[in-house]
Design a protein around this motif. Sequence first.
Motif, PDB file in Angstrom:
ATOM      1  N   HIS A  29     -32.060  -4.424 -40.456  1.00 49.41           N
ATOM      2  CA  HIS A  29     -31.664  -5.599 -41.099  1.00 49.41           C
ATOM      3  C   HIS A  29     -32.489  -6.869 -40.979  1.00 49.41           C
ATOM      4  O   HIS A  29     -32.959  -7.762 -41.790  1.00 49.41           O
ATOM      5  N   ARG A  30     -32.739  -7.286 -39.654  1.00 48.19           N
ATOM      6  CA  ARG A  30     -33.823  -8.265 -38.992  1.00 48.19           C
ATOM      7  C   ARG A  30     -33.205  -9.670 -39.393  1.00 48.19           C
ATOM      8  O   ARG A  30     -34.021 -10.514 -38.785  1.00 48.19           O
ATOM      9  N   GLY A  70     -32.459 -17.378 -31.727  1.00 50.76           N
ATOM     10  CA  GLY A  70     -31.179 -17.258 -31.260  1.00 50.76           C
ATOM     11  C   GLY A  70     -30.656 -15.810 -31.156  1.00 50.76           C
ATOM     12  O   GLY A  70     -29.810 -15.605 -30.237  1.00 50.76           O
ATOM     13  N   TYR A  71     -31.009 -15.220 -32.079  1.00 52.99           N
ATOM     14  CA  TYR A  71     -30.518 -13.882 -32.339  1.00 52.99           C
ATOM     15  C   TYR A  71     -31.758 -12.744 -32.294  1.00 52.99           C
ATOM     16  O   TYR A  71     -31.443 -11.826 -32.373  1.00 52.99           O
ATOM     17  N   MET A  72     -32.914 -13.295 -32.356  1.00 49.79           N
ATOM     18  CA  MET A  72     -34.200 -12.477 -32.235  1.00 49.79           C
ATOM     19  C   MET A  72     -34.524 -11.889 -30.916  1.00 49.79           C
ATOM     20  O   MET A  72     -34.413 -12.846 -30.103  1.00 49.79           O
ATOM     21  N   SER A  73     -34.930 -10.703 -31.053  1.00 48.71           N
ATOM     22  CA  SER A  73     -35.195  -9.929 -29.721  1.00 48.71           C
ATOM     23  C   SER A  73     -36.455 -10.732 -28.993  1.00 48.71           C
ATOM     24  O   SER A  73     -37.510 -11.075 -29.816  1.00 48.71           O
ATOM     25  N   PRO A  74     -36.834 -10.595 -27.852  1.00 46.27           N
ATOM     26  CA  PRO A  74     -37.952 -11.391 -27.344  1.00 46.27           C
ATOM     27  C   PRO A  74     -39.361 -10.500 -27.630  1.00 46.27           C
ATOM     28  O   PRO A  74     -40.329 -11.282 -28.157  1.00 46.27           O
ATOM     29  N   GLU A  75     -39.222  -9.312 -27.816  1.00 43.23           N
ATOM     30  CA  GLU A  75     -40.654  -8.736 -28.366  1.00 43.23           C
ATOM     31  C   GLU A  75     -40.968  -8.820 -29.829  1.00 43.23           C
ATOM     32  O   GLU A  75     -41.899  -8.945 -30.139  1.00 43.23           O
ATOM     33  N   TYR A  76     -39.851  -9.304 -30.506  1.00 43.67           N
ATOM     34  CA  TYR A  76     -40.120  -9.657 -31.971  1.00 43.67           C
ATOM     35  C   TYR A  76     -40.248 -10.889 -32.105  1.00 43.67           C
ATOM     36  O   TYR A  76     -41.345 -11.087 -32.794  1.00 43.67           O
ATOM     37  N   VAL A  97     -30.141  -4.239 -32.273  1.00 39.05           N
ATOM     38  CA  VAL A  97     -28.962  -4.116 -31.276  1.00 39.05           C
ATOM     39  C   VAL A  97     -29.095  -5.495 -30.526  1.00 39.05           C
ATOM     40  O   VAL A  97     -28.037  -5.952 -30.210  1.00 39.05           O
ATOM     41  N   PHE A  98     -30.134  -6.024 -30.297  1.00 38.07           N
ATOM     42  CA  PHE A  98     -30.311  -7.253 -29.526  1.00 38.07           C
ATOM     43  C   PHE A  98     -29.415  -8.421 -30.337  1.00 38.07           C
ATOM     44  O   PHE A  98     -28.575  -9.036 -29.685  1.00 38.07           O
ATOM     45  N   SER A  99     -29.833  -8.457 -31.734  1.00 42.04           N
ATOM     46  CA  SER A  99     -28.938  -9.464 -32.400  1.00 42.04           C
ATOM     47  C   SER A  99     -27.427  -9.092 -32.410  1.00 42.04           C
ATOM     48  O   SER A  99     -26.618 -10.280 -32.139  1.00 42.04           O
TER      49      SER A  99
END
Length: 461
Positions: free
Chosen positions: A260-261, A304-310, A322-324
């Motif tokens: 979804h992203r 705020g919802y984005m994973s750090p690697e992204y 999953v992080f979001s």
Amino acid sequence: MDRLINNASGTGHVGSLRAFATEETSYTTIIKLFNLVQCTPDLSSLDCSQCLREALARRPAGPRGGRVLYYNLIVAIVLSITISIVLFTLAFCLIRRKAKKQQNVRIDATEGVDGNNISEAESLQYDLTNIKTSTNNFSADNKIGEGGFGEVFKGTLNGQQIAVKRLSKTSGQGEQEFKNEVLVVAKLEHRNLVRLLGYCLDEGEKILLYEFVPNKSLDFILFDQGMQQLLDWSRRYKIIVGVAKGILYLHEDSRLRIIHRDLKASNVLLDSDMNAKIADFGMARIVGADESQVNTSRVVGTFGYMSPEYALHGQFSIKSDVFSFGVLVLEIISGKKNFTFHQSGNSDDLLSYAWKLWRDGRPIDLLDPTLGDDFTRNEVIRCIHMGLLCVQEDPEDRPTMAAVVLMLSSYSVTLPLPHQPAFFLHSRTTPMPQPPNSDEFSSKSLPLSAIDESITELYPR
């Protein structure tokens, strides 16, 4: 030859069509003739006899003999061969076209979609005039939502209530993202995903028609102090489960594998029964079943919802969703936004605060105080535990959505201990990562209102 024709056609004393006959005869004491006549078996006896006698009349002169292929027979043979070739070619083209269409399904519309792919959803196209009529020409009285993408209007079309998402011309969602949303959502069907009814791409307008969801988006209720009481714990828990099942469907159970992203509270709609419906697939990415991680030069989503690697490296996978989801779970439990949490007197962001409470053995303190004592303690603690597992820094440590749904549905499943969550933004004094060769962000701290906006283009390190 007359005798052979009679024998083959059955017009003589033989009596039935044989379609061929042979005979050997002595022409002289030293010369023998070997004779054969044949017609196609689909002819009647009379037609066979007539055809062979016409062929006999064309025989070459002299005792040396020869061969006569009558024209009608040749036409039949050539015609059959031609038809076979045409049918084979047609079948080959159809198979190749189908294979190419299946291959095109995996194209990422946010990074370049063939414009012809929109024709796959032509059956969903609506006329702009009808849409204007259904919304009273986009009347302000029918407006039910507004954001950076544009406006949402309530309408009635063919006796059915609909939500009309009208993208602004300055929206971050361009034509490619618009086409992506149509192509992706049109292929999806799940009770926890908003249902696309149609679209319009006419006169410079980009419009999406969705099923009408009366209770608007989750953030509209969750983060409003006057409306939070509408979400008791049982409803919040149902929303968490619904979102988990919707994302699981995208990752594993739909015909396509979709990331979804841009999962966040404003992209979760609530129907009349407070069932969660995931919306806004403009940033979604279709990936192959064998793709564990994808790299991109365009980072899209919401800080705020984005994973750090992204956010930092442009690397995303199903574990990014999953992080979001983990951030969303902690927001639902606390009733607070991740990056406005400092307003409650804490310098930490929500993830840091949740981790400290967990580490100190006080996870229940994270719970929204408006819930009072009306909650199930074990469910709350289990959801906090699961949320912290989802926001761990290493993607490999995060559970899959299949594991998350299992955690929510079975208390017999033992949850592993979470590691410290990713801290890539601690407080309002922490600078945002600045991408090289980009003037879109400065090295100074961004105001929180900017941090919480959807980012449509960012070139990461």
